[in-house]
Write a protein that holds these residues in place. Structure first.
Motif, PDB file in Angstrom:
ATOM      1  N   UNK A 176      27.763   3.018  19.612  1.00 21.75           N
ATOM      2  CA  UNK A 176      26.812   2.856  18.833  1.00 21.75           C
ATOM      3  C   UNK A 176      25.467   3.843  19.180  1.00 21.75           C
ATOM      4  N   UNK A 177      25.339   4.001  20.415  1.00 19.62           N
ATOM      5  CA  UNK A 177      24.228   4.624  21.185  1.00 19.62           C
ATOM      6  C   UNK A 177      24.535   6.261  20.715  1.00 19.62           C
ATOM      7  N   UNK A 178      25.635   6.513  20.934  1.00 14.98           N
ATOM      8  CA  UNK A 178      26.224   7.961  20.624  1.00 14.98           C
ATOM      9  C   UNK A 178      25.848   8.481  19.239  1.00 14.98           C
ATOM     10  N   UNK A 179      26.141   7.556  18.361  1.00 17.48           N
ATOM     11  CA  UNK A 179      25.901   7.806  17.101  1.00 17.48           C
ATOM     12  C   UNK A 179      24.289   7.723  16.659  1.00 17.48           C
ATOM     13  N   UNK A 180      23.631   6.690  17.236  1.00 16.88           N
ATOM     14  CA  UNK A 180      22.274   6.776  17.060  1.00 16.88           C
ATOM     15  C   UNK A 180      21.625   8.241  17.560  1.00 16.88           C
ATOM     16  N   UNK A 181      22.281   8.632  18.466  1.00 21.18           N
ATOM     17  CA  UNK A 181      21.591   9.870  19.185  1.00 21.18           C
ATOM     18  C   UNK A 181      21.914  11.117  18.234  1.00 21.18           C
ATOM     19  N   UNK A 182      23.079  10.770  17.675  1.00 21.01           N
ATOM     20  CA  UNK A 182      23.716  11.940  16.697  1.00 21.01           C
ATOM     21  C   UNK A 182      22.625  11.880  15.517  1.00 21.01           C
ATOM     22  N   UNK A 183      22.504  10.877  14.764  1.00 19.81           N
ATOM     23  CA  UNK A 183      21.803  10.697  13.927  1.00 19.81           C
ATOM     24  C   UNK A 183      20.206  11.323  14.010  1.00 19.81           C
ATOM     25  N   UNK A 184      19.591  10.935  15.059  1.00 19.66           N
ATOM     26  CA  UNK A 184      18.241  11.415  15.497  1.00 19.66           C
ATOM     27  C   UNK A 184      18.426  12.889  15.506  1.00 19.66           C
ATOM     28  N   UNK A 185      19.211  13.472  16.153  1.00 15.99           N
ATOM     29  CA  UNK A 185      19.529  14.900  16.503  1.00 15.99           C
ATOM     30  C   UNK A 185      19.534  15.546  15.129  1.00 15.99           C
ATOM     31  N   UNK A 186      20.584  15.036  14.448  1.00 13.02           N
ATOM     32  CA  UNK A 186      20.647  15.631  12.764  1.00 13.02           C
ATOM     33  C   UNK A 186      19.185  15.379  11.970  1.00 13.02           C
ATOM     34  N   UNK A 187      18.381  14.454  12.041  1.00 11.59           N
ATOM     35  CA  UNK A 187      17.365  14.436  11.288  1.00 11.59           C
ATOM     36  C   UNK A 187      16.250  15.312  11.766  1.00 11.59           C
TER      37      UNK A 187
END
Length: 547
Positions: free
Chosen positions: A10-21
């Motif tokens: 879940x933390x990796x997904x959150x980091x990926x979403x933030x990087x994408x944003x």
């Protein structure tokens, strides 16, 4: 960081979403400078539209109507969010996977941008910049998330002088058979653990940067879009064209202000810290208050009304004697009196309280607007749509009044009222409620402090008395006899007038003064007064050295 399985999915997904944003935010910021059409989300959306079968397009139009494009862009963003989350999950195991996913992300965006008609290589900059920033953010967030430490671990310790003990024992100086002691526990450099707090603070910072970048990019893109809209406007022909300029309007003397002031040279004085960006498609002008029939009109409706073209000089009340805050232009617009008659002015109304899009107000005397002069809701200046800094899409232009009581830029509202009931912006700040322009003149050449050669030279400048007209200009040197200057021709009483005088300069220091007389017989006063509260007065003067 090659591998870090301590970071949960879940933390990796959150980091990926933030990087994408953040990638999209930076891309939108750069696209605001390069052009909104270079934003990769828009480019991908356009490509999807081009590749979508006709039946699907028809379904979208029938289902979503005018919102079909909004739904499409929303769908693209949802897909991108899913991909970004997956990239983050993969990157927690091996960061190279994340970089590869972002690179693929960028390839799709670049391909979509380059398929647009007329695309150039520079158009890929928003996508490339976004992907690079997204990659940096992803690595940074995962490093923050994996920066915690696990518990301490036991390790061997070097024994005493007699030798090195095996793991779990210590050999004393006595050699074989010595007493065994338990190993000493110490903190080891173990595997790093998951740090939730550092991840969350990093995500929060990334979201703030992404949001700010996207907002600024949209603002910049909106400005570029409005600039394109303004540039593509086709100005209607005036129902009442301006009079042709008579021969001899401009003396064309070097250093003398030209009869028409170029838009880029026209003075700008207003209260707007940021120039309002008003979309003409959304612009409305409301006329209300002491009227029989309140009026609301769109920009398109305004352009369809009979237009008047006129040469008018504007002056700012803050202009010092001989100052630069005066300029002359050819304006195109709708007569204010025509719209006020449509609204039906009520008895007793003597003030028009006009409001700008940014909230500025000014109070204009009703009788001045209604006396037949070319008071305009102007849409154009010198043959082109109003520049943004001069009031696009619509401003007021009223000859004979200082700008603070008449020349509202970005005008959106006119309240018909009374001076004893309402106050405009500058009145409670100590300025006069009404601001008729004073008869003034200015010496343009020679400049004060200039060094001249002895002999014949030209003294020249401009004079103005809007809606009255300039009838004469006189010049004197060293407080000697006043001499009549020659006057340039003018098309009417609402513009400034050039003047010039030939002077046989003799060596030494000299003071040159000028004064104008208007068509009503009023001569510019010698009495010196500051701009406040109703305009500066006095004779302009320059001092020169002649050798």
């Amino acid at each position: 960081m090659q591998k870090n399985e301590t970071v949960p999915a879940w933390a990796g997904a959150l980091a990926g979403l933030t990087a994408g944003a953040l990638a999209l935010g930076i891309a939108q910021l750069v696209a605001g400078l390069a052009g909104p059409e270079t934003f990769p989300v828009v480019a991908v959306g356009d490509a999807v539209v081009d590749l979508t079968p006709a039946p699907v397009k028809d379904f979208a139009i029938n289902t979503f109507g005018e919102n079909d494009k909004t739904v499409l862009i929303g769908g693209v963003l949802v897909v991108l969010a899913g991909i970004a989350a997956l990239i983050g999950v993969l990157a927690r195991r091996r960061l190279a996977y994340g970089y590869a996913g972002l690179a693929l992300f960028g390839v799709v965006g670049v391909a979509a941008v380059l398929t647009r008609p007329g695309a150039a290589a520079v158009d890929v900059l928003p996508t490339v910049a976004g992907v690079l920033c997204g990659g940096l953010a992803l690595g940074w967030l995962l490093r923050r998330a994996g920066s915690g430490r696990r518990t301490a671990t036991a390790g061997p310790e070097i024994g005493g002088a007699g030798g090195v003990g095996g793991e779990g024992s210590e050999v004393g100086a006595g050699g074989e058979g010595a007493v065994k002691r338990p190993a000493v526990m110490r903190a080891g450099v173990g595997e790093r653990g998951f740090d939730r707090r550092r991840l969350i603070t990093g995500v929060a910072g990334g979201i703030v940067v992404a949001g700010a970048s996207a907002a600024l990019g949209r603002q910049l893109g909106g400005r570029r879009e409005l600039a394109a809209t303004r540039g593509n406007l086709a100005l209607p022909r005036p129902a009442t064209p301006a009079r042709p300029l008579p021969p001899g309007t401009d003396f064309r003397i070097p250093g003398l202000s030209s009869f028409i002031t170029k838009n880029q040279d026209f003075y700008r004085v207003d209260t707007a810290l940021v120039v309002p960006q008003v979309d003409p498609r959304a612009w409305r002008l409301r006329i209300h208050g002491m009227v029989d029939r309140p009026v609301e009109i769109t920009y398109a409706e305004l352009l369809n009304l009979p237009l008047t073209e006129a040469d008018i000089t504007l002056t700012c009340v803050s202009n010092e004697v001989g100052g630069p805050y005066v300029g002359n232009a050819r304006w195109l617009g709708v007569r204010m009196a025509d719209l006020l008659r449509r609204a039906g002015l009520q008895s007793g109304a003597d003030m028009l309280l006009s409001t700008s899009d940014d909230g500025f107000t000014c109070g204009t005397p009703v009788d001045v607007v209604m006396d037949g002069r070319d008071a305009l809701f102007a849409i154009a200046m010198n043959g082109e749509a109003l520049p943004f800094e001069h009031g696009f899409p619509v401003r007021q232009v009223v000859p004979g009044l200082y700008g603070y009581v008449s020349a509202t830029k970005w005008v959106v509202d006119v309240k018909v009222t009374r001076f004893d009931q309402d106050q405009a912006y500058w009145t409670p700040r100590g300025w006069a409620a009404k601001g008729p322009i004073k008869t003034e003149s200015r010496i343009d050449v020679p400049k004060s402090g200039a060094s001249l050669k002895a002999g014949r030279t030209t003294i020249a400048g401009v004079a103005w008395a809007q809606h009255t007209g300039v009838d004469a200009v006189e010049v004197r040197v060293d407080r000697g006899e006043w001499r009549q200057a020659r006057l340039a021709a003018v098309p009417g009483p609402d513009t400034w007038r050039q003047w010039a005088l030939d002077w046989d300069a003799t060596p030494g220091e000299h003071m040159i003064e000028a004064r104008a007389t208007d068509a009503a017989g009023h001569t510019q006063t010698e009495r010196q007064a500051p701009p406040a509260p109703d305009g500066a007065s006095g004779w302009p003067a320059v001092t020169v050295q002649v050798a």
